[in-house]
Design a protein around this motif. Sequence first.
Motif, PDB file in Angstrom:
ATOM      1  N   PHE A 197     -23.768  45.941  -1.775  1.00  0.00           N
ATOM      2  CA  PHE A 197     -22.445  46.560  -1.615  1.00  0.00           C
ATOM      3  C   PHE A 197     -22.541  47.752  -0.663  1.00  0.00           C
ATOM      4  CE2 PHE A 197     -21.215  45.351  -6.285  1.00  0.00           C
ATOM      5  CZ  PHE A 197     -21.375  44.003  -5.973  1.00  0.00           C
ATOM      6  N   LYS A 198     -21.569  47.908   0.205  1.00  0.00           N
ATOM      7  CA  LYS A 198     -21.596  48.978   1.206  1.00  0.00           C
ATOM      8  C   LYS A 198     -21.676  50.369   0.588  1.00  0.00           C
ATOM      9  CE  LYS A 198     -19.299  46.629   5.065  1.00  0.00           C
ATOM     10  NZ  LYS A 198     -18.125  46.629   5.979  1.00  0.00           N
ATOM     11  N   ASN A 199     -21.016  50.550  -0.559  1.00  0.00           N
ATOM     12  CA  ASN A 199     -20.942  51.898  -1.142  1.00  0.00           C
ATOM     13  C   ASN A 199     -22.118  52.213  -2.067  1.00  0.00           C
ATOM     14  OD1 ASN A 199     -20.210  50.113  -3.130  1.00  0.00           O
ATOM     15  ND2 ASN A 199     -18.493  51.314  -3.922  1.00  0.00           N
ATOM     16  N   SER A 200     -23.108  51.333  -2.149  1.00  0.00           N
ATOM     17  CA  SER A 200     -24.247  51.551  -3.053  1.00  0.00           C
ATOM     18  C   SER A 200     -25.362  52.322  -2.348  1.00  0.00           C
ATOM     19  CB  SER A 200     -24.769  50.208  -3.575  1.00  0.00           C
ATOM     20  OG  SER A 200     -23.791  49.568  -4.348  1.00  0.00           O
ATOM     21  N   THR A 253     -22.537  40.608  -1.960  1.00  0.00           N
ATOM     22  CA  THR A 253     -21.727  40.372  -0.766  1.00  0.00           C
ATOM     23  C   THR A 253     -22.321  39.164  -0.029  1.00  0.00           C
ATOM     24  OG1 THR A 253     -21.307  42.741  -0.616  1.00  0.00           O
ATOM     25  CG2 THR A 253     -20.895  41.451   1.363  1.00  0.00           C
ATOM     26  N   PRO A 254     -21.534  38.201   0.418  1.00  0.00           N
ATOM     27  CA  PRO A 254     -20.069  38.160   0.553  1.00  0.00           C
ATOM     28  C   PRO A 254     -19.361  37.458  -0.610  1.00  0.00           C
ATOM     29  CG  PRO A 254     -21.020  36.340   1.753  1.00  0.00           C
ATOM     30  CD  PRO A 254     -22.175  37.071   1.127  1.00  0.00           C
ATOM     31  N   TYR A 255     -20.050  37.300  -1.748  1.00  0.00           N
ATOM     32  CA  TYR A 255     -19.453  36.597  -2.893  1.00  0.00           C
ATOM     33  C   TYR A 255     -18.968  37.552  -3.968  1.00  0.00           C
ATOM     34  CZ  TYR A 255     -21.882  32.751  -0.626  1.00  0.00           C
ATOM     35  OH  TYR A 255     -22.331  31.831   0.294  1.00  0.00           O
ATOM     36  N   ARG A 256     -18.909  38.833  -3.633  1.00  0.00           N
ATOM     37  CA  ARG A 256     -18.519  39.845  -4.616  1.00  0.00           C
ATOM     38  C   ARG A 256     -17.194  39.473  -5.280  1.00  0.00           C
ATOM     39  NH1 ARG A 256     -18.214  46.446  -3.548  1.00  0.00           N
ATOM     40  NH2 ARG A 256     -17.825  47.017  -5.738  1.00  0.00           N
TER      41      ARG A 256
END
Length: 255
Positions: free
Chosen positions: A180-183, A210-213
Amino acid sequence: MIFDSHAHYDDKQFDEDREAVFAQLKEVGVERVVNISNGWDDMLRSLKLVEQYPFLYGTVGIHPCKVSDLNEERMSKLRELCHKEKIVAVGEIGLDYYWMSDPKEVQKEWFIRQLHLAKEEDLPVVIHSRDASQDTFDIMKREHAGTTGGVIHCYSGSLEMAREYVKLGYYLGIGGVVTFKNSKVLKRVAAEIPLEHIVVETDCPYLAPTPYRGKRNSSAYLPLVIEEIADLRGISTDEVEQVTYENACRLYHIQ
């Protein structure tokens, strides 16, 4: 070879196509999976799966959100179940102050009781900790460190605390959240903690990378987690895959 150190294939989300999901795992190199106990009924379903599928291993233990399932009779039964074939750990156990299904002191009592069970039965532990990082660490250090080892599942604490867990000999479980980008903190943990203390996991059907989040997770997505860890560390995916596989085998005492 890939080892999913933490999954929940007994979950009802897999009831309609579990066989098809399992068939896909071999195609992406997933060789072993530990199916983790949650509540009492979940655990009984998990034990049946573990008996049925050779590549599955199991745990016994009650999640902090389900400790109302426990009583003295069931603690005795947990002890019996520790001796079943292919049971490799006590877990997932710990503290969860996000949902607060039971008061903190009740959670702590059953957490400590299950840690002691693991020590007495010589099994590693699988630790759940949500919004309870310091209390979890303090209990682990006081009640369990230096004994049977274990993994901090879905690690979400600070880099500094990760280093302290490593000093105590524990593994850190890293899954889809690392993509995840924010992790940002977890990415630093994945980049800086010795690879020899990292295992990969899914927590499926939850926490798809990601991309299945937001979709149902499965062990088939673990190559994405391995790729992210490799990129963060500047090493090959083959190295991450091999070392984390060996780590999981050591963690769970599987030859």
